[in-house]
Design an enzyme around this catalytic site. Structure first.
Site, PDB file in Angstrom:
ATOM      1  N   VAL B  14      -9.989  25.171  18.738  1.00 47.50           N
ATOM      2  CA  VAL B  14      -8.580  24.919  18.405  1.00 47.50           C
ATOM      3  C   VAL B  14      -8.389  23.866  17.320  1.00 47.50           C
ATOM      4  O   VAL B  14      -7.305  23.743  16.771  1.00 47.50           O
ATOM      5  CB  VAL B  14      -7.742  24.509  19.647  1.00 47.50           C
ATOM      6  CG1 VAL B  14      -7.421  25.715  20.488  1.00 47.50           C
ATOM      7  CG2 VAL B  14      -8.439  23.456  20.475  1.00 47.50           C
ATOM      8  N   GLY B  15      -9.445  23.114  17.025  1.00 49.92           N
ATOM      9  CA  GLY B  15      -9.256  22.119  15.973  1.00 49.92           C
ATOM     10  C   GLY B  15     -10.565  21.443  15.614  1.00 49.92           C
ATOM     11  O   GLY B  15     -11.523  21.463  16.384  1.00 49.92           O
ATOM     12  N   GLU B  16     -10.581  20.833  14.435  1.00 49.02           N
ATOM     13  CA  GLU B  16     -11.787  20.123  14.019  1.00 49.02           C
ATOM     14  C   GLU B  16     -11.398  18.843  13.308  1.00 49.02           C
ATOM     15  O   GLU B  16     -10.554  18.846  12.410  1.00 49.02           O
ATOM     16  CB  GLU B  16     -12.621  21.018  13.096  1.00 49.02           C
ATOM     17  CG  GLU B  16     -13.888  20.327  12.644  1.00 49.02           C
ATOM     18  CD  GLU B  16     -14.967  21.298  12.169  1.00 49.02           C
ATOM     19  OE1 GLU B  16     -14.708  22.507  12.139  1.00 49.02           O
ATOM     20  OE2 GLU B  16     -16.046  20.820  11.832  1.00 49.02           O
ATOM     21  N   GLY B  17     -11.973  17.741  13.764  1.00 50.39           N
ATOM     22  CA  GLY B  17     -11.723  16.466  13.098  1.00 50.39           C
ATOM     23  C   GLY B  17     -12.974  16.016  12.379  1.00 50.39           C
ATOM     24  O   GLY B  17     -13.944  16.774  12.278  1.00 50.39           O
ATOM     25  N   THR B  18     -12.967  14.759  11.882  1.00 50.74           N
ATOM     26  CA  THR B  18     -14.131  14.294  11.134  1.00 50.74           C
ATOM     27  C   THR B  18     -15.345  14.139  12.041  1.00 50.74           C
ATOM     28  O   THR B  18     -16.459  14.311  11.609  1.00 50.74           O
ATOM     29  CB  THR B  18     -13.848  12.941  10.467  1.00 50.74           C
ATOM     30  OG1 THR B  18     -13.134  12.142  11.382  1.00 50.74           O
ATOM     31  CG2 THR B  18     -13.086  13.112   9.181  1.00 50.74           C
ATOM     32  N   VAL B  21     -15.312  18.531  17.217  1.00 55.90           N
ATOM     33  CA  VAL B  21     -14.684  19.849  17.226  1.00 55.90           C
ATOM     34  C   VAL B  21     -14.062  20.024  18.608  1.00 55.90           C
ATOM     35  O   VAL B  21     -14.658  19.644  19.605  1.00 55.90           O
ATOM     36  CB  VAL B  21     -15.733  20.965  17.014  1.00 55.90           C
ATOM     37  CG1 VAL B  21     -15.041  22.294  16.794  1.00 55.90           C
ATOM     38  CG2 VAL B  21     -16.634  20.628  15.843  1.00 55.90           C
ATOM     39  N   VAL B  22     -12.841  20.556  18.659  1.00 59.78           N
ATOM     40  CA  VAL B  22     -12.178  20.710  19.944  1.00 59.78           C
ATOM     41  C   VAL B  22     -12.115  22.193  20.312  1.00 59.78           C
ATOM     42  O   VAL B  22     -11.706  23.034  19.508  1.00 59.78           O
ATOM     43  CB  VAL B  22     -10.761  20.117  19.913  1.00 59.78           C
ATOM     44  CG1 VAL B  22     -10.091  20.276  21.264  1.00 59.78           C
ATOM     45  CG2 VAL B  22     -10.807  18.657  19.526  1.00 59.78           C
ATOM     46  N   ASP B 130      -3.477   2.785  17.978  1.00 60.37           N
ATOM     47  CA  ASP B 130      -3.176   3.928  17.112  1.00 60.37           C
ATOM     48  C   ASP B 130      -2.048   4.770  17.704  1.00 60.37           C
ATOM     49  O   ASP B 130      -2.150   5.984  17.806  1.00 60.37           O
ATOM     50  CB  ASP B 130      -4.420   4.790  16.879  1.00 60.37           C
ATOM     51  CG  ASP B 130      -4.220   5.737  15.695  1.00 60.37           C
ATOM     52  OD1 ASP B 130      -3.258   5.512  14.926  1.00 60.37           O
ATOM     53  OD2 ASP B 130      -4.996   6.684  15.531  1.00 60.37           O
TER      54      ASP B 130
END
Lengths: 340, 324
Positions: B14-18, B21-22, B130
């Site tokens: 469903v998503g990828e960050g730095t 990966v989700v 944050d």
């Protein structure tokens, strides 16, 4: 061609053939009997001597001058439905509070809608008309009572709204006045400060300024409280004098509001010695050291102006140390496991 | 090594960050929807990215209805996986969706849940650092949960330096903008205040283009701090009074937040005090009269939800009907 014809007859009185294009001041009137459009001067001419038949060919309904009115909706069908609705709702004027249950009220509303639909679409028109007349005759007194009650309610509500508006204005006025007074006071104080400074020697000028500042702060806090008091007083008076506001309070909460959902430690397991919180006292911590904890290292940090500027305060250090020391005491792991 | 029975199933990405990966997945034992965050390893000099460690460290400690739940942590073939509660929506999506109408009771409810979650962090001496609408996730039952503890840290020694390069720029407190190294939980309070304002305005309150512009935007809205209203501000490492703006009058704030009540303005003002020592703390905020005045905060399950989902539900219903 037909479109053009329509366009021309739309702005022309079919009786006297006056055209809106040539006499832009003319207005059209209609009569809820037949909804035929007639210009104002024709209405004056034909009906001023009493009731007369509609001048449209093959209509012939008897019309009265006082029933003529301006058309509001462009679509004559809508105009007619609105008129019917107005008339019927003046007769069937019960409201929800007249019924023991919502179901019965809904049934009543449906019945009224049926009557309106029938009259509007010409379904069983005569029969329905008869029913309406019968109902009106039978319930004459009740209808009158209800209409009186409604008008009373409306006037109460407008009065309430006016009062709310007045309250708001009053609050604003008080606040503005206080602001003006504050500004004047500030100016005056500044002047006094200047006078004092010029008359005293330079050595204790810092002290004078400091004193002045603390005075100002105290005063502004006092003023804030004063303002709050005044407004809450106004609010109270207002809700006392207004029956409508009380109603709202009655429908209020079933359960009290809990900001922390019961999840807050109300009593600390320790008591702290007085720890200075004021910036000036902290900068002078060495002179307060015998009243509070002796920790030369942290006390030195407490005087650091960079720390102070960032919001760092001595008491939070001690509070945290003690909180952490007591954390978990009185917490039973077996019990916690059961909860989760 | 014996293979343990499968506990989770992974379905789609469903998503990828730095650094992660989700994936969407389910917990097999309970059939509960979960999110699996697979941390990328090997691309950082110290092995694992710092934020992954922070996330695990603090989420393991915190358990609260308004903080995202860390269900499990496991490692498989040289990577690290965090099993988190699956939360389909966040507050930023709702703020941007102009077709959703916010009632004042809704805003109050979201604010209340945010404050409760952060109160729990702070009483455990953990700073989130944050907070932004994007990190306030919404569960299907309407509960708001604070997520992304990648920048969180616990308060250490009294003299320890903290980095001031934290918090997404628009939600960064003025002491951080001035490079303070000994800040307090008040930095989170500031972020909440700005989020509160954003909920009312439906647009970011202090959108600075860069760090310098952020100072300008902040002080244009709230006044330039002086030694008088914020003692010792000039001692902060990067202090500079670029341009001096006067603090806004009450009337200006009223005009800016036209739908706000007097009490909500009071709360907003005390949350966005420039001087961190004057900013209210979490307990004070939760006890504020704003939460007592009518209307009551909306029950979580009645809060507005993402529109898209409703369309999908309708579709499902339509499908059902067609099948019947």
């Amino acid at each position: 061609m037909i479109g053009l014809e329509d366009e021309r007859t739309k702005d022309m009185c079919p009786i006297c053939k006056t055209d809106k294009y040539l006499s832009p001041n003319m207005t059209f009137l209609i009569n809820p009997e037949c909804y035929h459009k007639i210009c104002e001067s024709c209405v004056d001419r034909i009906f001023s001597l009493g009731p007369a038949p509609c001048p449209y060919p093959k209509c012939g309904k008897i019309l009265r001058k006082n029933k003529f009115k301006k058309q509001i909706f462009d679509d004559i069908l809508i105009e007619r439905e609105i008129d019917i609705r107005k008339r019927i709702s003046n007769i069937f004027n019960k409201t929800e509070e007249d019924f023991p249950s919502l179901d019965e009220y809904n049934q009543y509303l449906e019945k009224v809608e049926n009557v309106i639909f029938n009259l509007n679409n010409g379904v069983d028109k005569e029969k329905t008309e008869e029913e309406v007349n019968k109902y009106e005759a039978e319930n004459k007194i009740e209808i009158l009572e209800k209409s009186m009650r409604e008008s009373q309610k409306n006037s109460d509500f407008t009065k309430y709204q006016e009062a709310v508006e007045r309250l708001k204005q009053e609050k604003l006025r008080i606040q503005k006045q206080m602001e003006i007074e504050d500004i004047q006071y500030q100016k005056q104080q500044q002047q006094e400060l200047l006078d004092k400074l010029s008359s005293s020697n330079t050595a204790n000028s810092d002290e004078i300024i400091k004193q002045q500042q603390s005075n100002m702060q105290k005063r502004s806090q006092f003023r804030k409280r004063q303002l709050q008091q005044l407004t809450s007083q106004l609010d109270q008076n207002f809700s006392k004098n207004n029956p409508l506001t009380k109603k709202e309070v009655d429908n209020e909460p079933k359960a009290p509001f809990t900001p922390f959902q019961g999840d807050r430690e109300l009593k600390k397991r320790y008591e702290l010695l007085p720890i200075p919180r004021d910036v000036d006292d902290l900068l002078d911590i060495d002179n307060h050291a015998d009243e509070t904890y002796q920790d030369p290292y942290v006390n030195k940090l407490a005087k650091n102006k960079e720390y102070l500027g960032a919001g760092w305060r001595l008491h939070t250090v001690f509070e945290r140390a003690l909180d952490e020391a007591f954390m978990g005491l009185g917490c039973f792991i077996e019990k916690e496991k059961m909860v989760s | 090594m014996t293979t343990a029975p499968l506990k989770y199933s992974k379905s789609k990405k469903v998503g990828e960050g730095t650094y992660a990966v989700v994936y969407l997945g389910t917990q097999i034992s309970s059939n509960r929807k979960i999110a699996i965050k697979e941390i990328k390893t090997g691309m950082f000099k110290d092995g694992l990215d710092m934020s992954a460690i922070r996330e695990v460290k603090y989420l393991q400690e915190l358990k609260h209805p308004n903080v995202i739940e860390l269900v499990d942590v496991f490692s498989a073939t040289n990577n690290l996986n965090l099993v988190l509660e699956f939360l389909p929506c966040d507050l930023e999506v709702l703020i941007k969706d102009t077709s959703v109408v916010f009632k004042s009771a809704d805003i109050k409810s979201w604010l209340l849940m945010t404050l409760r979650g952060i109160h729990h962090c702070h009483r455990n001496f953990i700073l989130h650092r944050d907070l932004k609408p994007n990190n306030l996730l919404l569960a299907p039952d309407g509960q708001l949960k604070i997520a992304d503890f990648g920048l969180a840290r616990s308060l250490g020694n009294a003299n320890e330096d903290l980095t001031s390069n934290v918090v997404t720029r628009w939600y960064r407190a003025p002491e951080l903008l001035f490079g303070a190294k000994h800040y307090t939980p008040a930095v989170d309070m500031w972020s909440v205040g700005i989020i509160f304002a954003e909920l009312m305005l439906r647009t970011p309150y202090l959108p600075g283009k860069d760090d310098v512009d952020q100072l300008d935007v902040t002080f244009r809205a709230l006044g330039t701090p002086t030694e008088q209203i914020w003692p010792n501000v000039s001692m902060l490492p990067q202090y500079n009074a670029l341009r001096v703006y006067p603090p806004p009058s009450r009337q200006e704030l009223r005009n800016r937040f036209s739908a706000a009540t007097e009490k909500s303005l009071d709360l907003l003002i005390s949350m966005t005090q420039l001087d961190p020592s004057r900013r209210c703390d979490l307990t004070q905020a939760l006890l504020h009269e704003f939460f007592l005045e009518s209307p009551r905060p909306t029950e979580p399950e009645d809060l507005p939800k993402k529109k898209e989902k409703r369309v999908k539900e309708e579709d499902d219903e339509m499908n059902k009907r067609f099948k019947v």
